[in-house]
Design a protein around this motif. Structure first.
Motif, PDB file in Angstrom:
ATOM      1  N   ASP A   1       6.018  30.128  -6.401  1.00  0.00           N
ATOM      2  CA  ASP A   1       6.923  31.708  -7.172  1.00  0.00           C
ATOM      3  C   ASP A   1       7.712  30.461  -7.473  1.00  0.00           C
ATOM      4  OD1 ASP A   1       7.544  29.683  -5.063  1.00  0.00           O
ATOM      5  OD2 ASP A   1       8.382  31.275  -3.762  1.00  0.00           O
ATOM      6  N   GLY A   2       8.044  29.411  -8.059  1.00  0.00           N
ATOM      7  CA  GLY A   2       8.483  28.600  -8.917  1.00  0.00           C
ATOM      8  C   GLY A   2       9.259  27.501  -8.093  1.00  0.00           C
ATOM      9  N   TYR A   3       9.918  26.963  -8.536  1.00  0.00           N
ATOM     10  CA  TYR A   3      10.094  25.457  -7.990  1.00  0.00           C
ATOM     11  C   TYR A   3      11.147  24.871  -9.206  1.00  0.00           C
ATOM     12  CZ  TYR A   3      11.072  21.643  -4.652  1.00  0.00           C
ATOM     13  OH  TYR A   3      11.740  21.133  -3.452  1.00  0.00           O
ATOM     14  N   SER A   4      12.277  24.480  -8.748  1.00  0.00           N
ATOM     15  CA  SER A   4      13.938  24.165  -9.869  1.00  0.00           C
ATOM     16  C   SER A   4      13.807  22.434  -9.363  1.00  0.00           C
ATOM     17  CB  SER A   4      14.431  24.484 -10.376  1.00  0.00           C
ATOM     18  OG  SER A   4      15.290  25.208  -8.335  1.00  0.00           O
ATOM     19  N   VAL A   5      14.649  21.648 -10.167  1.00  0.00           N
ATOM     20  CA  VAL A   5      15.168  20.614  -9.612  1.00  0.00           C
ATOM     21  C   VAL A   5      16.767  20.875  -8.376  1.00  0.00           C
ATOM     22  CG1 VAL A   5      16.611  18.778 -10.429  1.00  0.00           C
ATOM     23  CG2 VAL A   5      15.296  19.347 -12.219  1.00  0.00           C
TER      24      VAL A   5
ATOM     25  N   PHE B   1       4.950  20.789  -9.360  1.00  0.00           N
ATOM     26  CA  PHE B   1       4.328  21.266  -8.477  1.00  0.00           C
ATOM     27  C   PHE B   1       4.144  23.262  -8.805  1.00  0.00           C
ATOM     28  CE2 PHE B   1       6.832  19.962  -3.538  1.00  0.00           C
ATOM     29  CZ  PHE B   1       5.820  18.890  -3.590  1.00  0.00           C
ATOM     30  N   VAL B   2       5.226  23.515 -10.120  1.00  0.00           N
ATOM     31  CA  VAL B   2       4.886  24.816 -10.149  1.00  0.00           C
ATOM     32  C   VAL B   2       3.302  24.732 -11.680  1.00  0.00           C
ATOM     33  CG1 VAL B   2       5.061  26.376 -12.541  1.00  0.00           C
ATOM     34  CG2 VAL B   2       7.037  25.803 -10.617  1.00  0.00           C
ATOM     35  N   PHE B   3       3.031  23.349 -12.331  1.00  0.00           N
ATOM     36  CA  PHE B   3       1.747  23.536 -12.781  1.00  0.00           C
ATOM     37  C   PHE B   3       0.385  23.393 -11.648  1.00  0.00           C
ATOM     38  CE2 PHE B   3       5.239  21.794 -14.810  1.00  0.00           C
ATOM     39  CZ  PHE B   3       6.312  22.308 -15.870  1.00  0.00           C
ATOM     40  N   ASN B   4       0.968  22.670 -10.379  1.00  0.00           N
ATOM     41  CA  ASN B   4      -0.181  21.987  -9.604  1.00  0.00           C
ATOM     42  C   ASN B   4      -0.562  22.860  -8.514  1.00  0.00           C
ATOM     43  OD1 ASN B   4      -1.273  20.128 -11.248  1.00  0.00           O
ATOM     44  ND2 ASN B   4       0.605  19.206 -10.020  1.00  0.00           N
TER      45      ASN B   4
ATOM     46  N   LEU C   1       0.541  -1.141  -0.183  1.00  0.00           N
ATOM     47  CA  LEU C   1      -0.197  -0.087  -0.368  1.00  0.00           C
ATOM     48  C   LEU C   1       0.640   1.112  -0.223  1.00  0.00           C
ATOM     49  CD1 LEU C   1      -3.143  -0.593   2.960  1.00  0.00           C
ATOM     50  CD2 LEU C   1      -2.507  -0.377   0.191  1.00  0.00           C
ATOM     51  N   ARG C   2       1.076   2.551  -0.637  1.00  0.00           N
ATOM     52  CA  ARG C   2       1.671   3.237  -1.210  1.00  0.00           C
ATOM     53  C   ARG C   2       0.478   5.258  -0.479  1.00  0.00           C
ATOM     54  NH1 ARG C   2       1.322   8.334  -5.380  1.00  0.00           N
ATOM     55  NH2 ARG C   2       3.233   9.017  -4.909  1.00  0.00           N
ATOM     56  N   PHE C   3       1.050   5.268  -0.085  1.00  0.00           N
ATOM     57  CA  PHE C   3       0.445   6.525   0.207  1.00  0.00           C
ATOM     58  C   PHE C   3       1.118   7.753  -0.563  1.00  0.00           C
ATOM     59  CE2 PHE C   3      -1.353   3.833   3.292  1.00  0.00           C
ATOM     60  CZ  PHE C   3      -2.710   3.781   3.413  1.00  0.00           C
ATOM     61  N   GLY C   4       0.784   8.834  -0.693  1.00  0.00           N
ATOM     62  CA  GLY C   4       0.889   9.641  -1.084  1.00  0.00           C
ATOM     63  C   GLY C   4      -0.060  10.661  -2.206  1.00  0.00           C
ATOM     64  N   GLY C   5       0.190  10.527  -3.616  1.00  0.00           N
ATOM     65  CA  GLY C   5      -0.379  11.479  -4.892  1.00  0.00           C
ATOM     66  C   GLY C   5      -0.688  13.133  -4.524  1.00  0.00           C
ATOM     67  N   ASN C   6      -2.046  13.656  -4.857  1.00  0.00           N
ATOM     68  CA  ASN C   6      -1.651  14.569  -4.661  1.00  0.00           C
ATOM     69  C   ASN C   6      -2.518  15.677  -3.459  1.00  0.00           C
ATOM     70  OD1 ASN C   6      -0.869  14.844  -7.290  1.00  0.00           O
ATOM     71  ND2 ASN C   6      -2.974  15.229  -8.277  1.00  0.00           N
ATOM     72  N   ALA C   7      -2.818  15.067  -2.561  1.00  0.00           N
ATOM     73  CA  ALA C   7      -3.026  15.769  -1.286  1.00  0.00           C
ATOM     74  C   ALA C   7      -1.533  15.357  -0.508  1.00  0.00           C
ATOM     75  CB  ALA C   7      -3.949  14.430  -0.978  1.00  0.00           C
ATOM     76  N   VAL C   8      -1.113  14.735  -0.307  1.00  0.00           N
ATOM     77  CA  VAL C   8       0.622  14.862   0.597  1.00  0.00           C
ATOM     78  C   VAL C   8       1.074  16.559   0.399  1.00  0.00           C
ATOM     79  CG1 VAL C   8       2.275  13.894  -0.624  1.00  0.00           C
ATOM     80  CG2 VAL C   8       2.101  13.876   1.586  1.00  0.00           C
ATOM     81  N   ASP C   9       1.036  16.918  -0.258  1.00  0.00           N
ATOM     82  CA  ASP C   9       1.658  18.533  -0.316  1.00  0.00           C
ATOM     83  C   ASP C   9       0.196  19.012  -0.395  1.00  0.00           C
ATOM     84  OD1 ASP C   9       4.422  17.579  -0.581  1.00  0.00           O
ATOM     85  OD2 ASP C   9       3.608  16.675  -2.792  1.00  0.00           O
TER      86      ASP C   9
ATOM     87  N   SER D   1       9.761   2.191   2.693  1.00  0.00           N
ATOM     88  CA  SER D   1      10.241   2.983   1.650  1.00  0.00           C
ATOM     89  C   SER D   1       9.268   4.605   2.616  1.00  0.00           C
ATOM     90  CB  SER D   1      10.633   2.689   0.864  1.00  0.00           C
ATOM     91  OG  SER D   1       9.999   3.531  -0.040  1.00  0.00           O
ATOM     92  N   VAL D   2      10.249   5.678   2.722  1.00  0.00           N
ATOM     93  CA  VAL D   2       9.662   7.200   2.786  1.00  0.00           C
ATOM     94  C   VAL D   2       9.793   7.509   1.222  1.00  0.00           C
ATOM     95  CG1 VAL D   2       9.850   9.056   4.194  1.00  0.00           C
ATOM     96  CG2 VAL D   2       9.257   6.814   5.540  1.00  0.00           C
ATOM     97  N   THR D   3       9.174   8.720   0.398  1.00  0.00           N
ATOM     98  CA  THR D   3       9.340   9.175  -0.265  1.00  0.00           C
ATOM     99  C   THR D   3       9.470  10.997   0.115  1.00  0.00           C
ATOM    100  OG1 THR D   3       8.592   7.692  -2.366  1.00  0.00           O
ATOM    101  CG2 THR D   3       8.382  10.497  -2.751  1.00  0.00           C
ATOM    102  N   VAL D   4      10.087  11.479  -0.585  1.00  0.00           N
ATOM    103  CA  VAL D   4      10.192  12.951  -0.091  1.00  0.00           C
ATOM    104  C   VAL D   4       9.428  14.172  -1.385  1.00  0.00           C
ATOM    105  CG1 VAL D   4      10.641  15.712   0.967  1.00  0.00           C
ATOM    106  CG2 VAL D   4      11.990  12.727   1.524  1.00  0.00           C
ATOM    107  N   GLY D   5       7.856  14.362  -1.090  1.00  0.00           N
ATOM    108  CA  GLY D   5       6.625  14.638  -1.532  1.00  0.00           C
ATOM    109  C   GLY D   5       5.983  14.265  -3.085  1.00  0.00           C
ATOM    110  N   ASN D   6       5.189  14.797  -3.352  1.00  0.00           N
ATOM    111  CA  ASN D   6       4.342  13.466  -4.995  1.00  0.00           C
ATOM    112  C   ASN D   6       4.459  14.839  -5.984  1.00  0.00           C
ATOM    113  OD1 ASN D   6       2.449  11.400  -5.424  1.00  0.00           O
ATOM    114  ND2 ASN D   6       2.136  13.747  -5.691  1.00  0.00           N
ATOM    115  N   GLU D   7       5.688  14.025  -6.687  1.00  0.00           N
ATOM    116  CA  GLU D   7       5.976  14.824  -8.309  1.00  0.00           C
ATOM    117  C   GLU D   7       6.302  16.352  -8.297  1.00  0.00           C
ATOM    118  OE1 GLU D   7       2.220  14.113 -10.247  1.00  0.00           O
ATOM    119  OE2 GLU D   7       2.588  11.374 -10.396  1.00  0.00           O
ATOM    120  N   PRO D   8       7.139  16.164  -7.381  1.00  0.00           N
ATOM    121  CA  PRO D   8       7.989  17.812  -7.143  1.00  0.00           C
ATOM    122  C   PRO D   8       7.906  18.313  -8.547  1.00  0.00           C
ATOM    123  CG  PRO D   8       9.477  16.375  -7.238  1.00  0.00           C
ATOM    124  CD  PRO D   8       8.642  15.171  -7.132  1.00  0.00           C
ATOM    125  N   ASN D   9       7.817  17.726  -9.531  1.00  0.00           N
ATOM    126  CA  ASN D   9       8.336  18.457 -10.794  1.00  0.00           C
ATOM    127  C   ASN D   9       6.738  19.062 -11.383  1.00  0.00           C
ATOM    128  OD1 ASN D   9       6.879  15.947 -11.464  1.00  0.00           O
ATOM    129  ND2 ASN D   9       6.824  15.820 -13.557  1.00  0.00           N
TER     130      ASN D   9
END
Length: 565
Positions: free
Chosen positions: A258-262, A250-253, A155-163, A240-248
């Motif tokens: 104020d922008g977000y880069s690699v 962040f700007v589009f969603n 079971l993986r918990f994340g998705g758009n909701a987490v951030d 495991s633990v993941t830091v953030g969901n789809e950080p790529n």
């Protein structure tokens, strides 16, 4: 890239409690199986099957009469196998045009591919806010049943909701006022008691878990506190633990206005990883969990103290506006060889990055499409065939975990691309969970014996894909996904050459009446997991101790064959 967590589907989505019994309907259309004189009969998957000695399938020709017969040596009689019950699969729907399909030839080698299908490969992805749902408990028998049908899933918990809408607190703090949600997707606070409840479900369903911490609201200390508690409560069920969901994204969603880069992501990843390592050093960090390949290598190269696992998300048909026709969520795209081949290409791209760094590679979030609402592929039988094929291609390439994104919302009105859903009134229902068509495709893969992939050659068969596994007990499992149109295609004649001479050959089969059929996908005639291996019926026409097997398969099916030598 999953956007369906904020977009309900059609209000008239069928409730599985009221769905028609597809197996019974198919049985009414099916002709009675041929009865061999003197043989007993047995009911299999709501159809007629026959119990006969294996030698009667291809009996020896009669001896010639007269003097010629006297001078001709008697032929050696075929070895007689035990009496068996043959599997009776559904035929094409009544009135089908029955377009011919080129015969399929599959030659299975004894040579290994070098990859394996392990227990725990299949999984379900949910929103992080679902951790607060009381239905994720061992007391929810329907949820436990689903997990068991996936056979040791993740079971993986994340998705758009987490951030956006997820707030971890171990001290009972109030949720900050700037967290925003809506009726179907409210802001949720999660604490240690929720993880304790989750642990009961994981134990009852023999499942494990991966978690995602909030990166949208930068707070390494809060994330570390969550991982510390999770490690203590969940123990070795936390993978495991993941830091953030789809950080790529962040700007589009609008997570970061104020922008977000690699580069910014890597800096913040290091801050989180160091804080987590200080309190839970044995918990691996998986990431970056993006749908943009440009973010994979920066994660791999990031200098963090934990063991790393490369993860990426993949929704092949997610051109929601129709700008790229081959990426739109249409039935023509879903049921195509191009879909199969392009999925493999993307999987290989991720694997190449992971392998170069010596890392395990996962796909913790996938589905046919990330487009919101309903489309041609939603809830369909074709999505079940796709899910099974996608999972098997990923495993055969070397990806070790694959989770299909889902929701705990209702079957009526909830996200139509979710693999599971709840009965009851929208949006939260009554917690009685069931699987949709794509869930049954996943469960067919999950119920396969753990084994090593074998090399094979296949030709013909139209839109068909084959896989083979060498199992620990020496048996061979062969999977044939016949994606030819079940409303138009005739049964496919299959010639299967095996690496040995089997004494038994059994089968289980997923089927449905059409590509577009909703909530009519069945396994062995029922809406449940495959029949246990020891109770499966025999492949029709099984040739005892023959390395070559000949049989036919109905279109729109996934068939799992097991041969013991």
């Amino acid at each position: 890239m999953a956007r369906f967590d904020s977009s309900p589907g059609k209000a008239d989505s069928p409730d599985p409690d009221n769905a028609a019994n597809a197996g019974n309907n198919a049985a009414k259309r099916r002709k009675r199986a041929r009865i061999v004189a003197g043989a007993g009969t047995a009911v299999v998957v709501a159809t007629v099957a026959v119990l006969i000695p294996l030698s009667l399938v291809n009996p020896a020709p009669p001896a010639p009469s007269g003097s010629a017969a006297a001078s001709t040596p008697a032929s050696t009689p075929a070895e007689v196998g035990p009496r068996v019950t043959y599997y009776a699969q559904p035929g094409p729907p009544a009135g089908s045009p029955l377009e011919k399909v080129e015969p399929l030839k599959v030659d299975v080698s004894s040579d290994l591919v070098g990859t394996a299908l392990n227990k725990g490969t299949m999984g379900i992805s949910l929103e992080a806010t679902d951790l607060a749902d009381p239905d994720l408990s061992s007391e929810n028998a329907s949820m436990v049943k689903l997990l068991k049908e996936l056979d040791q899933p993740v079971l993986r918990f994340g998705g758009n909701a987490v951030d956006r809408r997820f707030f971890w607190t171990s001290t009972g703090e109030a949720v900050p006022a700037d967290y925003k949600g809506d009726k179907a997707h409210p802001v949720k606070a999660v604490g240690p008691a929720d993880l304790t409840r989750l642990k009961t479900l994981l134990t009852a369903g023999d499942a494990r878990v991966t978690l995602t911490v909030d990166l949208g609201h930068y707070n390494p200390a809060r994330a570390a506190d969550m991982v510390k508690n999770a490690s203590q409560i969940l123990g070795d069920r936390l993978l495991s633990v993941t830091v953030g969901n789809e950080p790529n994204g962040f700007v589009f969603n609008d997570v970061k206005t104020d922008g977000y880069s690699v580069d910014q992501y890597v800096r913040e990843l290091k801050d989180y990883a160091n804080a987590i390592y200080a309190v839970a050093p044995n918990v691996p960090i998986s990431g970056p969990g993006t749908f943009d390949s440009k973010w994979w290598r920066p994660f791999v190269d990031a200098d963090i103290p934990q063991k790393k696992i490369l993860t990426f998300h993949h929704y092949p048909l997610s051109d929601c506006e129709g700008h790229v026709p081959q990426d739109s969520p249409s039935m023509a795209n879903l049921a195509s060889r191009a879909m199969h081949d392009r999925s493999i290409d993307y999987q290989k791209a991720g694997l190449a990055v992971g392998r170069a760094a010596g890392l395990e590679t996962w796909i913790p979030e996938t589905g046919v499409s990330a487009c919101p609402g309903s489309n041609e592929t939603s809830r369909t039988h074709a999505s079940a065939l796709w899910a099974a094929d996608y999972a098997l291609t990923a495993a055969q390439q070397g990806i070790t975990r694959v989770s299909f994104h889902s929701s705990l919302l209702t079957c009526k009105g909830g996200p139509p691309l979710s693999a599971i859903c709840s009965a009851g009134a929208y949006p939260f229902g009554n917690g009685k969970m069931s699987g949709r068509a794509n869930f049954f495709g996943i469960s067919m893969v999950a119920e396969l014996e753990a084994g090593k992939f074998l090399k094979l050659n296949s030709s013909g068969g139209g839109l068909a894909f084959s896989y083979a596994l060498q199992n620990a007990d020496g048996s061979t499992s062969v999977v044939i996904i016949n994606e030819n149109d079940p409303e138009k295609a005739a049964q496919t004649s299959v010639t299967l050459n095996l690496p040995g001479k089997p004494v038994t050959g059994t089968m289980t089969q997923l089927s449905g009446p059409s590509y577009a059929a909703e909530d009519q996908t069945v396994i062995d005639g029922a809406k449940s997991g495959p029949t246990p291996l020891a109770k499966r019926a025999t492949v029709p026409g099984f040739a005892y101790k023959s390395g070559t097997q000949n049989f036919k398969l109905t279109a729109g099916t996934m068939t799992v064959l097991n041969f013991k030598y």
